[in-house]
Write an enzyme that holds these catalytic residues in place. Structure first.
Site, PDB file in Angstrom:
ATOM      1  N   ASN A 198       7.978  -5.881  -0.236  1.00 20.31           N
ATOM      2  CA  ASN A 198       7.875  -4.704   0.629  1.00 20.31           C
ATOM      3  C   ASN A 198       6.399  -4.593   1.004  1.00 20.31           C
ATOM      4  OD1 ASN A 198       7.735  -2.289   1.943  1.00 20.31           O
ATOM      5  ND2 ASN A 198       9.032  -1.166   0.498  1.00 20.31           N
ATOM      6  N   PRO A 254       0.781  -1.228   0.000  1.00 16.48           N
ATOM      7  CA  PRO A 254       0.000   0.000   0.000  1.00 16.48           C
ATOM      8  C   PRO A 254       0.821   1.291   0.000  1.00 16.48           C
ATOM      9  CG  PRO A 254      -0.929  -1.552   1.563  1.00 16.48           C
ATOM     10  CD  PRO A 254       0.320  -2.183   1.021  1.00 16.48           C
ATOM     11  N   ASN A 255       0.388   2.201  -0.824  1.00 13.94           N
ATOM     12  CA  ASN A 255       0.933   3.568  -0.940  1.00 13.94           C
ATOM     13  C   ASN A 255       2.279   3.665  -1.666  1.00 13.94           C
ATOM     14  OD1 ASN A 255      -1.209   5.010   0.502  1.00 13.94           O
ATOM     15  ND2 ASN A 255      -0.503   3.840   2.274  1.00 13.94           N
ATOM     16  N   HIS A 274      12.638  -2.857   2.866  1.00  9.74           N
ATOM     17  CA  HIS A 274      12.061  -1.536   3.132  1.00  9.74           C
ATOM     18  C   HIS A 274      13.009  -0.468   2.626  1.00  9.74           C
ATOM     19  CE1 HIS A 274       8.856  -3.227   5.516  1.00  9.74           C
ATOM     20  NE2 HIS A 274       9.758  -4.069   5.972  1.00  9.74           N
ATOM     21  N   ARG A 316       5.492  10.888  -2.423  1.00  7.50           N
ATOM     22  CA  ARG A 316       5.111  10.620  -1.043  1.00  7.50           C
ATOM     23  C   ARG A 316       6.304  10.810  -0.112  1.00  7.50           C
ATOM     24  NH1 ARG A 316       4.788   4.540   1.272  1.00  7.50           N
ATOM     25  NH2 ARG A 316       3.896   5.109   3.285  1.00  7.50           N
ATOM     26  N   TYR A 370      11.301   8.605   1.779  1.00  3.90           N
ATOM     27  CA  TYR A 370      11.351   7.508   0.806  1.00  3.90           C
ATOM     28  C   TYR A 370      12.136   7.831  -0.464  1.00  3.90           C
ATOM     29  CZ  TYR A 370       7.750   5.684   3.872  1.00  3.90           C
ATOM     30  OH  TYR A 370       7.070   5.221   4.971  1.00  3.90           O
ATOM     31  N   ARG A 413      12.728   5.078  12.882  1.00  4.95           N
ATOM     32  CA  ARG A 413      11.445   5.770  12.695  1.00  4.95           C
ATOM     33  C   ARG A 413      10.555   5.619  13.930  1.00  4.95           C
ATOM     34  NH1 ARG A 413       8.903   4.926   7.103  1.00  4.95           N
ATOM     35  NH2 ARG A 413       7.876   6.832   7.840  1.00  4.95           N
ATOM     36  N   GLU A 448      12.173  -9.756   2.830  1.00  3.09           N
ATOM     37  CA  GLU A 448      11.415  -8.527   3.098  1.00  3.09           C
ATOM     38  C   GLU A 448      12.337  -7.328   2.943  1.00  3.09           C
ATOM     39  OE1 GLU A 448       8.594  -8.570   6.334  1.00  3.09           O
ATOM     40  OE2 GLU A 448       9.194  -6.547   6.928  1.00  3.09           O
ATOM     41  N   ARG A 458       6.726   1.438  13.879  1.00  4.85           N
ATOM     42  CA  ARG A 458       7.329   0.863  12.665  1.00  4.85           C
ATOM     43  C   ARG A 458       8.500  -0.057  12.985  1.00  4.85           C
ATOM     44  NH1 ARG A 458       5.037   3.803   8.329  1.00  4.85           N
ATOM     45  NH2 ARG A 458       4.513   5.904   9.025  1.00  4.85           N
ATOM     46  N   ALA A 488       2.853  -0.627   4.866  1.00  5.71           N
ATOM     47  CA  ALA A 488       2.193  -0.552   6.180  1.00  5.71           C
ATOM     48  C   ALA A 488       1.730  -1.919   6.684  1.00  5.71           C
ATOM     49  CB  ALA A 488       1.015   0.413   6.113  1.00  5.71           C
TER      50      ALA A 488
HETATM   51  C1  DQA Z   1       8.066   1.077   4.146  1.00  3.89           C
HETATM   52  C2  DQA Z   1       8.037   1.368   5.651  1.00  3.89           C
HETATM   53  C3  DQA Z   1       6.638   1.217   6.228  1.00  3.89           C
HETATM   54  O1  DQA Z   1       6.634   1.510   7.617  1.00  3.89           O
HETATM   55  C4  DQA Z   1       5.677   2.161   5.533  1.00  3.89           C
HETATM   56  O2  DQA Z   1       4.356   1.933   6.000  1.00  3.89           O
HETATM   57  C5  DQA Z   1       5.762   2.106   4.053  1.00  3.89           C
HETATM   58  C6  DQA Z   1       7.058   1.948   3.400  1.00  3.89           C
HETATM   59  C7  DQA Z   1       9.456   1.334   3.519  1.00  3.89           C
HETATM   60  O3  DQA Z   1       9.695   0.830   2.431  1.00  3.89           O
HETATM   61  O4  DQA Z   1      10.287   2.044   4.102  1.00  3.89           O
HETATM   62  O5  DQA Z   1       4.751   2.296   3.365  1.00  3.89           O
HETATM   63  O6  DQA Z   1       7.741  -0.287   3.947  1.00  3.89           O
END
Ligand code: DQA
Length: 145
Positions: A73, A8-9, A99, A16, A21, A106, A97, A110, A76
């Site tokens: 990835n 998501p996102n 990120h 963003r 990021y 952070r 995994e 998180r 959230a």
């Molecule tokens: C993320 C870190 C997560 O906490 C966050 O919700 C994201 C991006 C990262 O790639 O740093 O959407 O996964």
């Protein structure tokens, strides 16, 4: 063939919170991953969804689709999705995994990954290079057997 899944996102990358990021868009990130994969002798398929159920279905189906590993990835979903955790456990492929940001630098919420418990490992904090590191690891793992 390696499947890269972004949650998501992450379709908003570039716009963003660029201070967190970076400025690389999702499209650019996916192109980088395809190039890095090609360097390592892999074809890479990239997908992104804002929906937990879609992520679960892609994880469940990856092996039957012919993929050999997943770079994930969960965004959230990392922090609360038992459904994604269970989906990783319910399929046979190695999952790394990744990120973009350093979760440990952070907010408190998180700092814990629910999903990483089922992954081979977690790479966090290196921007797009997190994905490259995952590809290098998987190249070694898959060549080895
Ligand atoms: C993320 C870190 C997560 O906490 C966050 O919700 C994201 C991006 C990262 O790639 O740093 O959407 O996964």
């Amino acid at each position: 063939m390696i499947l890269i899944l972004n949650g998501p996102n992450l379709n908003r990358l570039g716009k963003r919170e660029p201070e967190v990021y970076g400025k690389t868009t999702l499209e650019e990130l996916e192109e980088l991953c395809e190039d890095w994969g090609a360097e390592l002798g892999f074809s890479v398929a990239c997908r992104q969804s804002n929906f937990e159920g879609q992520m679960v279905e892609w994880i469940q189906g990856a092996s039957e689709e012919g993929f050999k590993a997943i770079i994930l990835n969960p965004a959230a979903l990392t922090h609360y999705s038992v459904a994604v955790l269970d989906a990783i456990r319910a399929q046979p492929l190695p999952v790394v995994e990744v990120h973009l940001s350093n979760l440990h630098a952070r907010e408190e919420f998180r700092r814990h990954s629910v999903t990483a418990a089922a992954a081979k490992g977690l790479i966090s904090g290196f921007g797009p290079m997190s994905y490259r590191m995952a590809l290098v690891y998987l190249a070694d793992l898959l060549e080895g057997g």
